[in-house]
Design an enzyme around this catalytic site. Structure first.
Site, short mmCIF file in Angstrom:
data_model
loop_
_atom_site.label_atom_id
_atom_site.label_comp_id
_atom_site.label_asym_id
_atom_site.label_seq_id
_atom_site.Cartn_x
_atom_site.Cartn_y
_atom_site.Cartn_z
N GLU A 53 -1.45 -21.64 2.45
CA GLU A 53 -0.59 -22.48 3.56
C GLU A 53 -1.46 -21.78 4.71
O GLU A 53 -1.52 -23.23 5.53
CB GLU A 53 0.55 -21.04 4.00
CG GLU A 53 1.06 -21.34 2.08
CD GLU A 53 2.70 -20.04 2.02
OE1 GLU A 53 2.32 -19.92 1.56
OE2 GLU A 53 3.50 -21.67 2.18
N GLY A 97 -0.21 -17.67 0.68
CA GLY A 97 -0.55 -17.89 1.94
C GLY A 97 -1.55 -18.66 2.44
O GLY A 97 -1.23 -19.26 3.39
N ALA A 115 -0.48 -13.77 0.71
CA ALA A 115 0.61 -12.52 1.32
C ALA A 115 -0.29 -11.40 0.17
O ALA A 115 -1.17 -11.24 -0.75
CB ALA A 115 1.35 -12.88 0.94
N GLU A 134 3.21 -18.13 -6.24
CA GLU A 134 4.53 -18.08 -5.90
C GLU A 134 5.73 -18.03 -7.09
O GLU A 134 5.85 -16.50 -7.08
CB GLU A 134 5.74 -18.17 -4.40
CG GLU A 134 4.33 -17.85 -3.22
CD GLU A 134 3.31 -18.61 -3.30
OE1 GLU A 134 2.68 -19.79 -3.68
OE2 GLU A 134 2.44 -18.55 -1.96
N1 CAA Z 1 -1.88 -9.01 -2.79
C1 CAA Z 1 -2.23 -7.69 -2.95
N2 CAA Z 1 -3.64 -7.42 -3.74
C2 CAA Z 1 -4.17 -8.55 -4.64
C3 CAA Z 1 -3.48 -9.80 -4.23
C4 CAA Z 1 -2.27 -10.01 -3.34
N3 CAA Z 1 -2.05 -11.30 -3.32
N4 CAA Z 1 -4.13 -10.92 -5.06
C5 CAA Z 1 -5.44 -9.83 -6.22
N5 CAA Z 1 -5.15 -8.33 -5.55
C6 CAA Z 1 -6.10 -7.49 -5.78
C7 CAA Z 1 -5.61 -6.97 -7.52
O1 CAA Z 1 -4.56 -6.13 -7.87
C8 CAA Z 1 -6.72 -6.55 -7.55
O2 CAA Z 1 -6.78 -5.25 -7.30
P1 CAA Z 1 -7.21 -3.64 -7.81
O3 CAA Z 1 -8.89 -4.15 -7.87
O4 CAA Z 1 -7.07 -2.70 -7.10
O5 CAA Z 1 -7.33 -3.77 -9.71
C9 CAA Z 1 -7.83 -7.17 -6.94
O6 CAA Z 1 -6.97 -7.49 -5.92
C10 CAA Z 1 -8.93 -8.04 -7.83
O7 CAA Z 1 -7.95 -8.71 -8.06
P2 CAA Z 1 -7.92 -9.23 -10.12
O8 CAA Z 1 -7.93 -8.57 -10.64
O9 CAA Z 1 -6.74 -10.37 -9.99
O10 CAA Z 1 -9.05 -10.46 -9.67
P3 CAA Z 1 -9.64 -11.69 -10.43
O11 CAA Z 1 -10.54 -12.02 -9.87
O12 CAA Z 1 -9.33 -11.38 -11.65
O13 CAA Z 1 -8.54 -13.25 -9.64
C11 CAA Z 1 -7.42 -13.53 -7.68
C12 CAA Z 1 -8.41 -12.81 -8.31
C13 CAA Z 1 -7.31 -15.41 -8.79
C14 CAA Z 1 -7.10 -13.97 -6.37
C15 CAA Z 1 -6.16 -12.90 -8.66
O14 CAA Z 1 -6.31 -11.71 -8.26
C16 CAA Z 1 -4.68 -13.45 -8.11
O15 CAA Z 1 -3.83 -14.68 -9.05
N6 CAA Z 1 -3.75 -12.99 -6.93
C17 CAA Z 1 -2.47 -13.15 -6.85
C18 CAA Z 1 -2.54 -13.97 -6.22
C19 CAA Z 1 -1.38 -14.95 -5.53
O16 CAA Z 1 0.05 -14.47 -6.40
N7 CAA Z 1 -0.67 -14.81 -4.11
C20 CAA Z 1 0.31 -14.90 -3.56
C21 CAA Z 1 0.91 -13.66 -3.22
S1 CAA Z 1 2.64 -14.93 -2.47
C22 CAA Z 1 2.46 -15.28 -1.12
O17 CAA Z 1 1.73 -15.66 -0.82
C23 CAA Z 1 3.55 -15.64 -0.33
C24 CAA Z 1 3.43 -16.76 0.03
O18 CAA Z 1 3.69 -17.89 1.00
C25 CAA Z 1 3.67 -15.66 2.33
#
Ligand code: CAA
Length: 696
Positions: free
Chosen positions: A109, A106, A67, A129
Site C-alpha cells: 500500500e 501495508g 503493518a 489482511e
Molecule cells: N509484522 C510483524 N512481524 C512479522 C510480520 C508482520 N507483518 N511478518 C512477518 N513477521 C515476523 C514473523 O513473526 C517472524 O518472526 P520470528 O522470526 O520472530 O518468528 C519473522 O517475521 C519471519 O516471518 P516468517 O517466519 O513468516 O518468514 P517467511 O520468510 O516464511 O515469510 C512473509 C515471510 C511472507 C513476509 C510472512 O512472514 C508473512 O506472510 N507475513 C505476514 C504479512 C502480513 O500479513 N502483512 C499484513 C499485515 S496487516 C497490514 O499491513 C494492514 C494494513 O493494511 C495497514
C-alpha cells in the site's frame, strides 16, 4: 553526497535523488518507529532543495511485509500508515518505490501511494489482511482497483494469497520489472518522472469507466463472501464498491473506519494470535544445539501413514528406504506411493518428470539391512505396542550408533519404545497426522532420555519437510490425542444428555470446524482409539457414554466398514454418510439403561461443552508440563483437528469469551463429574488478567 544510517530508515542523497532505505529486520514490518523514521526521512527529502526525487527501497529479504502484526493489540500510534501514504502521494517531488522479496499488505500500500513502482522479478505482492480478519487499511482498497482493475483487486484481497511478479507482465501491479540493479533502475525512473510524470493513482478512473462491469464484479464478489467466517470479507467488498462510487478521500475515510472497526473484532484478535502462535510454536527451544540435516530416511511400514510420510520425504529431496514385512508388501507399498503421485499428476499439481525423479529416490524393500545406513529411521506401523517394540528393537540393532530412531506413535509410551530401541538417547517421537503428505502438524515427542541434539534434529527435520513441528514432553497420547479425547468425551456427554451425533456434528460445523467430531470419528476409524479412550476417561475420572464402543462391538468401525455413526452406501461417493435411525434408537436405549433423561440441547450448549473440555484439557497439559505454551495447544487444534482459525484455538477462544465465566461453569459442572475439574492454569490465568500467557 549525504549519507546517514539512521535507525529503521537509512537516508542518502545523490545527484538530486534521496534514497530512503527501510531497515527493520527480518521483514521490514512497518512498526510505529519505522513509520516515524520514514516520515522524518521523507520530510527531510522534501525540505532539501538539492533533492528533486525520492526513492523508497528496503534492506534484507523483503521490501516490507506490511503493518507490524504485534502492534495491533495496542492502541494505534502516530503517524498512522494512511497518514504516511497521504504524505508520499502529495509530494511534489516524484516518489518511486522499489520492491523486492515481498511487498505485502501495508508494504504494498505504501508503494501504491508512490508515483511509480518497480520490482525485482520474483517479488511477491499481495494483500494478506483478510487472513488477519482485516482489510487493506492504508488506501489499498481505493488505490489498487484504480491501478489494477476490479478483478485483480477482488482476487488478491479476498484470497489473501500473494502473486509472484514475472514476465510477461500481464498486469499493472508495478510499472516495470527489473532483472539486475533495482536501485539504479529506481533512480532512473525517478529522474524520468520529473520530466514526464505518470497520472497520479488517485486521479485514475479508467477502471470505473464501465460502471456495469464494475458493479457486476462487486455483486459476484459479494455473493462469494456471504458465508465467509470473518466480517473482513464483506467489508473489503464494500470498500471496493466505494472506490467507484465515492470521491477518493471519502473512499479512504470509509476504508479507515471499517479497518479500525475490524481491528477490534474477536476474529481479528484470534487470527493474529494464530499467526504469531504458530511461528512461536515451531521454534526450537532456546539453548538447543544445532540439529543435523537428514538426507537418508528409513521408514518401517508402508501403509497409508507410511506412504504419506514417504511422499513428504521424497518431496523434500530425501532418499527413502521403505521397509515392509515381505516382498509382496513392499510392492504394495510402492504402488501406494505411486498412487499418491498419480493423483497429484491427474490434478495438474505434479509433472511426470518430477514424479519419476522422486520415485528414483525410493527403495521399497523387505530386507532389514537396507535401512542400516539411514540417518533417521521412523517406524510408522499400526498402533500395536508389541509390534512397534519388536520392530524398533530390530532396527536399532542394525543402524549406525549415531543414527536416530523415531516412532510415529500417537498413543504408545515413548519412554517404553525408547528403551526397546536400544538407544533411548537417540530416540524421539515424530507423530504425523493422516494424510501425512497433506497435514502440516508434527508432534515431536521428547522422551526422558532424548538427547538435545536429537530433539533439535527432529525439529529441523520436520521443518525441512515443510511441516509445523510442536515439541511435546512425551506421554501417552502426546498433546493431540489428549485434546481429541477430551473433545470426544464432551461430545459423548452431549449424547448422554439428549443430543444426537448429527446435532453435535452440525453444531461444531456451525462453530467453524470442517467436519464434526462423529464424522471425523468415522473417517479415522472407531477402533483405533478404543483403548486410549478408555484409559483417558479413567485418567480424568470422566463418566463415559461411549457409543463408539457399542458400535465397535457390532463391527461398525466407520467409513472403512461402510457403517459407523453414519451409513456409507452412496455408490457414487462412498465417503458420503447418511443418518441412521437405528443408531438413534440404540443411543436412546443406552440412555434409558443408564437412567439418563433426554433433553434437547441448543447448538450453543454443545459448542460450549466441547470448547470447555478442550480448553480445560489444554490447561491440564500445561499444569503437567507436557505442553509449554497455551499457543501450542491452539496450534495443535487448528492444524491437527481443523479448529476454526478465526476463533484462535480453544485457549484463545476461551480468553476472548472470558475465562472467569468459563471457570465458574467448570466448577459447576465438576460438582457432578470430576472430568470438568478446572485446571490450575485456568485458575491462575483468571487471577492474572484473564490471559493464559500471563501465567506461563
Ligand atoms: N509484522 C510483524 N512481524 C512479522 C510480520 C508482520 N507483518 N511478518 C512477518 N513477521 C515476523 C514473523 O513473526 C517472524 O518472526 P520470528 O522470526 O520472530 O518468528 C519473522 O517475521 C519471519 O516471518 P516468517 O517466519 O513468516 O518468514 P517467511 O520468510 O516464511 O515469510 C512473509 C515471510 C511472507 C513476509 C510472512 O512472514 C508473512 O506472510 N507475513 C505476514 C504479512 C502480513 O500479513 N502483512 C499484513 C499485515 S496487516 C497490514 O499491513 C494492514 C494494513 O493494511 C495497514
Amino acid at each position: 553526497m549525504g549519507h546517514v544510517m539512521a535507525e529503521y530508515v537509512g537516508y542518502r542523497a545523490r545527484d538530486g535523488v534521496a534514497v530512503l532505505e527501510i531497515d527493520n529486520p527480518p521483514v521490514n514490518a512497518l512498526s510505529q518507529a519505522v513509520r516515524q523514521a520514514l516520515l522524518r526521512a521523507f520530510e527531510r527529502a522534501s525540505d532539501d532543495t538539492s533533492v528533486h526525487a525520492i526513492v523508497l527501497i528496503g534492506t534484507g529479504r523483503a521490501f516490507s511485509a506490511g503493518a507490524d502484526i504485534r502492534e495491533f493489540d495496542q492502541p494505534s500510534a502516530e503517524p498512522s500508515l494512511p497518514e504516511l501514504c497521504d504524505a508520499l502521494e502529495a509530494s511534489t517531488k516524484p516518489v518511486v518505490a522499489c520492491l523486492h522479496g515481498a511487498a505485502l499488505g501495508g508494504g504494498y500500500e505504501l508503494a501504491l501511494a508512490a508515483h511509480g513502482r518497480l520490482a525485482l522479478a520474483g517479488t511477491r505482492i499481495g494483500f494478506p489482511e483478510i487472513n488477519l480478519g482485516l482489510l487493506p487499511g492504508a488506501g489499498g482498497t481505493q488505490r489498487f482497483p484504480r491501478v489494477a482493475g476490479i478483478d485483480a483487486a477482488v482476487e488478491l484481497m479476498l484470497s489473501g494469497k500473494p502473486v509472484t511478479l514475472k514476465e510477461p507482465m500481464e498486469h499493472s501491479f508495478v510499472d516495470g520489472l527489473v532483472e539486475g540493479d533495482l536501485l539504479s533502475a529506481g533512480i532512473a525512473l525517478a529522474h524520468a518522472l520529473r520530466e514526464d510524470p505518470l497520472k497520479p493513482t488517485k486521479d485514475r478512473r479508467e477502471a470505473f469507466a464501465d460502471g456495469m462491469a464494475y458493479q457486476a464484479a462487486i455483486a459476484r464478489a459479494r455473493s462469494s463472501v456471504s458465508s465467509h467466517p470473518t466480517r473482513a470479507a464483506a467489508a473489503i467488498v464494500d470498500c471496493l464498491e466505494a472506490a467507484s462510487l465515492l470521491p477518493f478521500r471519502a473512499g479512504l475515510a470509509l476504508e479507515r473506519d471499517l479497518f479500525l472497526e475490524l481491528r477490534e473484532t474477536n476474529e481479528a484478535a484470534a487470527l493474529r494470535h494464530a499467526f504469531l502462535a504458530v511461528r512461536e510454536a515451531v521454534k526450537p527451544r532456546e539453548g538447543l544445539p544445532a540439529g543435523r540435516a537428514i538426507q537418508k530416511v528409513g521408514l518401517i511400514g508402508g501403509g497409508l501413514m507410511g506412504a504419506g510420510i514417504a511422499v513428504t520425504c521424497l518431496d523434500a529431496g530425501c532418499s527413502v528406504q521403505l521397509l515392509e514385512k515381505s516382498a509382496d508388501a513392499a510392492v504394495t507399498a510402492r504402488t501406494r506411493v505411486e498412487g499418491i503421485y498419480d493423483r497429484a499428476i491427474a490434478r495438474g499439481r505434479l509433472t511426470e518428470a518430477a514424479r519419476n525423479a522422486r520415485l528414483a529416490r525410493l527403495n521399497c524393500t523387505a530386507n532389514l539391512p537396507d535401512i542400516a545406513r539411514c540417518e533417521l529411521v521412523l517406524e510408522c506401523v499400526d498402533e500395536d505396542a508389541a509390534l512397534k517394540t519388536r520392530l524398533l528393537s530390530d532396527a536399532g540393532a542394525v543402524m549406525a550408533s549415531d543414527a536416530i530412531l523415531a516412532s510415529n506413535t500417537s498413543y504408545s509410551d515413548i519412554d517404553m519404545l525408547a528403551k526397546a530401541s536400544g538407544r533411548p538417547d537417540r530416540f524421539v517421537g515424530l507423530h504425523f497426522f493422516a494424510p501425512a503428505h497433506v497435514q502440516a502438524l508434527v508432534e515431536v515427542g521428547v522422551g526422558s532420555d532424548t538427547a538435545p541434539e536429537v530433539e533439535a534434529t527432529a525439529m529441523a527435520f520436520a521443518t525441512a519437510l515443510g511441516k509445523k513441528p510442536i515439541r511435546v514432553t512425551a506421554t501417552e497420547g502426546l498433546l493431540a490425542n489428549r485434546l481429541l479425547a477430551a473433545y470426544r468425551l464432551a461430545a459423548d456427554g452431549c449424547l448422554a444428555r439428549g443430543a444426537t451425533p448429527y446435532e453435535v456434528d452440525e453444531a461444531m460445523r456451525a462453530y467453524g470446524f470442517g467436519i464434526g467430531p462423529y464424522e471425523s470419528f468415522d473417517l479415522s476409524g472407531l477402533d483405533i482409539s478404543a483403548a486410549f479412550r478408555a484409559s483417558y476417561a479413567e485418567l480424568r475420572g470422566g463418566r463415559r457414554f461411549d457409543i463408539a464402543d457399542l458400535l465397535c462391538q457390532e463391527g461398525r468401525l466407520g467409513q472403512k466398514t461402510g457403517r459407523g455413526f453414519y451409513i456409507y452406501d452412496d455408490a457414487k461417493d462412498p465417503r458420503r454418510g447418511r443418518e441412521d435411525d437405528a443408531l438413534l434408537a440404540m443411543i436412546d436405549a443406552e440412555r434409558e439403561r443408564r437412567g439418563y433423561e433426554a433433553q434437547s440441547l441448543k447448538p450453543y450448549a454443545i459448542q460450549e461443552a466441547c470448547l470447555l473440555a478442550m480448553m480445560n484439557e489444554g490447561g491440564r497439559l500445561l499444569d503437567e508440563g507436557i505442553a509449554e505454551r497455551a499457543g501450542d495447544i491452539d496450534v495443535v487444534m487448528i492444524f491437527g483437528f481443523g479448529f476454526p482459525r478465526h476463533r484462535g484455538g480453544p485457549m484463545k477462544a476461551a480468553e476472548l469469551s472470558g475465562l472467569l465465566r468459563h471457570l465458574r461453569r467448570l466448577e459447576d459442572l465438576a460438582r457432578r463429574d470430576p472430568f470438568w475439574t478446572p485446571s490450575e492454569t485456568l485458575r491462575e490465568a483468571v487471577k492474572n488478567g484473564n490471559r493464559f500467557s500471563a501465567v506461563l
